[in-house]
Design a protein around this motif. Sequence first.
Motif, PDB file in Angstrom:
ATOM      1  N   LEU A 244       0.778  -1.121  -0.160  1.00 16.60           N
ATOM      2  CA  LEU A 244       0.011  -0.155   0.054  1.00 16.60           C
ATOM      3  C   LEU A 244       0.692   1.287  -0.115  1.00 16.60           C
ATOM      4  O   LEU A 244       0.780   2.037  -0.645  1.00 16.60           O
ATOM      5  N   LEU A 245       1.659   1.283   0.837  1.00 20.86           N
ATOM      6  CA  LEU A 245       2.613   2.575   0.980  1.00 20.86           C
ATOM      7  C   LEU A 245       3.439   2.591  -0.394  1.00 20.86           C
ATOM      8  O   LEU A 245       3.644   3.730  -0.848  1.00 20.86           O
ATOM      9  N   GLY A 246       3.914   1.635  -0.913  1.00 15.48           N
ATOM     10  CA  GLY A 246       4.550   1.526  -2.327  1.00 15.48           C
ATOM     11  C   GLY A 246       3.812   2.303  -3.212  1.00 15.48           C
ATOM     12  O   GLY A 246       4.442   3.158  -4.034  1.00 15.48           O
ATOM     13  N   GLU A 247       2.460   1.958  -3.276  1.00 15.57           N
ATOM     14  CA  GLU A 247       1.736   2.773  -4.318  1.00 15.57           C
ATOM     15  C   GLU A 247       1.690   4.163  -4.100  1.00 15.57           C
ATOM     16  O   GLU A 247       1.774   5.138  -5.123  1.00 15.57           O
ATOM     17  N   VAL A 248       1.372   4.593  -2.892  1.00 14.61           N
ATOM     18  CA  VAL A 248       1.061   6.136  -2.727  1.00 14.61           C
ATOM     19  C   VAL A 248       2.582   6.576  -2.975  1.00 14.61           C
ATOM     20  O   VAL A 248       2.583   7.614  -3.636  1.00 14.61           O
ATOM     21  N   PHE A 249       3.674   6.234  -2.376  1.00 14.27           N
ATOM     22  CA  PHE A 249       4.950   6.882  -2.447  1.00 14.27           C
ATOM     23  C   PHE A 249       5.186   6.935  -4.034  1.00 14.27           C
ATOM     24  O   PHE A 249       5.846   7.847  -4.652  1.00 14.27           O
ATOM     25  N   ALA A 250       5.074   6.018  -4.778  1.00  8.21           N
ATOM     26  CA  ALA A 250       5.446   5.943  -6.151  1.00  8.21           C
ATOM     27  C   ALA A 250       4.663   6.757  -7.068  1.00  8.21           C
ATOM     28  O   ALA A 250       5.150   7.527  -8.031  1.00  8.21           O
ATOM     29  N   ASN A 251       3.554   7.389  -6.388  1.00  8.13           N
ATOM     30  CA  ASN A 251       2.851   8.473  -7.109  1.00  8.13           C
ATOM     31  C   ASN A 251       3.506   9.722  -7.202  1.00  8.13           C
ATOM     32  O   ASN A 251       3.127  10.527  -7.819  1.00  8.13           O
ATOM     33  N   HIS A 252       4.464   9.808  -6.210  1.00  9.22           N
ATOM     34  CA  HIS A 252       5.311  11.005  -5.908  1.00  9.22           C
ATOM     35  C   HIS A 252       6.819  10.955  -6.328  1.00  9.22           C
ATOM     36  O   HIS A 252       7.632  11.565  -5.702  1.00  9.22           O
ATOM     37  N   GLY A 253       6.987   9.671  -7.315  1.00 11.09           N
ATOM     38  CA  GLY A 253       8.382   9.232  -7.522  1.00 11.09           C
ATOM     39  C   GLY A 253       9.185   8.804  -6.526  1.00 11.09           C
ATOM     40  O   GLY A 253      10.476   8.596  -7.002  1.00 11.09           O
ATOM     41  N   ILE A 254       8.593   8.198  -5.401  1.00  7.26           N
ATOM     42  CA  ILE A 254       9.734   7.864  -4.212  1.00  7.26           C
ATOM     43  C   ILE A 254       9.611   6.117  -4.424  1.00  7.26           C
ATOM     44  O   ILE A 254       8.446   5.837  -4.367  1.00  7.26           O
TER      45      ILE A 254
END
Length: 438
Positions: free
Chosen positions: A397-407
């Motif tokens: 879940l966190l990976g999906e959210v952070f990926a939205n901001h290039g992280i």
Amino acid sequence: MSFTPRFLKHRGITVIQKLDPSMPRVPRGKVGLVLAGGAVAGGAFKAGGLRALDESLVRRRPGGATTEHAFGLNEFDVFVGLSAGSVLAAVLSAGIVPDEVFRILAGTSELYETFQPWHFMRPNLGEWRTRLPRFLDKEQELFTNWLSGATDAKTGGRYALGTTLRKMAEATSRLLPTGLFDPGALEKYLRTQMARAGIKDDFAAAHAQTGKALYLTATDLNRGEIVVFGHDEPYGKVPISTAIAASCALPLWYRPMHVDNPRAGEPGEPDRLDLVDGGLMRTANVRVAVEKGCELVVCYNPFTRIRYDRAGRSLHDHGFPTIATQSVRTLIGARLDLAKEVVFLDPNVQADVVFIEPAEDDYAFFNMGALNFWAKNRAIHHGYAAVRQSIDASHQLLGEVFANHGIELRTPPAYPQKSHAAQVDMRESRGARSVGRR
């Protein structure tokens, strides 16, 4: 398919995702870190957890770029802190790495002097010097009014002797200290250590040096309003060390922090600000980070209630201290839960927000007293282990959210299976529906 905002919670991690991941974010928005209070044990728990969070961050790709760069907590753009969180926000924004913050709290840092009990628990012995003259002036005023036959504005007649004696007795409360300890000791420690580490004690100078925005909050005792300190804020000329001490000035534990008002002379502004703990107004200041342009906000709150599900037993059995601890944690946690719901429902908040808190069954941290200085080493190491476990358990879940901001996040050693099945969709919570009806 249209994007539906998400409000999910899983083992101490709450995610409010409001930005559509299918919409490219070019350029990348700001990333903010918001740190709530927590006193000594909570601050130590945060220090350990921040180290775990920093280790979970790998790299970031700027919007539209093909190159990547290493990314950690010190690369965040905005740092917001209140109470104990203000200390950590200040050092992180200055470029002190989380590993060093961990060592500072553990007493193994070569950069900072070891934090000792007298640095935050210096008895408030000097306040009587200012309170005694005020008490004597009030006693003289009351006695003179009776002796001179002055008119009582409330009754229209002369001051009665009985009324005068009663008021003189009530005025003795002015002799009492307004707090057990003096926050000036904490201010002095911070100012000394900042100078030792080469950290600017000025919001504007610090921002010019690092490019990072630091915002700290306290509560104006006389107006019951939040006061925000920062390089672009009206009260930004207050030194950082003073703002931290004011933000940490827990009422009754500390006397109020007396601060020269940088806006003195403006209409409605007093010469002096009497400031107390920023936690009186907010559990955390997510909105400050959003207002400063953050599109991803990580909020870390170390105090929340536990769910005591041990069969045949109750917290009542453990006595007064346990009941008091659960009551305070319930108040803090419930207030932040309400803030989460407001963030989710407010259309003006266009940001993804991740909340990190202890798990509801974290009995070990629950048993560490908030003001127990001697529990801080246990709290540091426990915070590291607990937050790392929570991040790994919610990695997908966190990976999906952070990926939205290039992280990009570090892949956990043992990837948790079926983590989504354990998540609770908070959009259907009773609290969320109640806020929606307002």
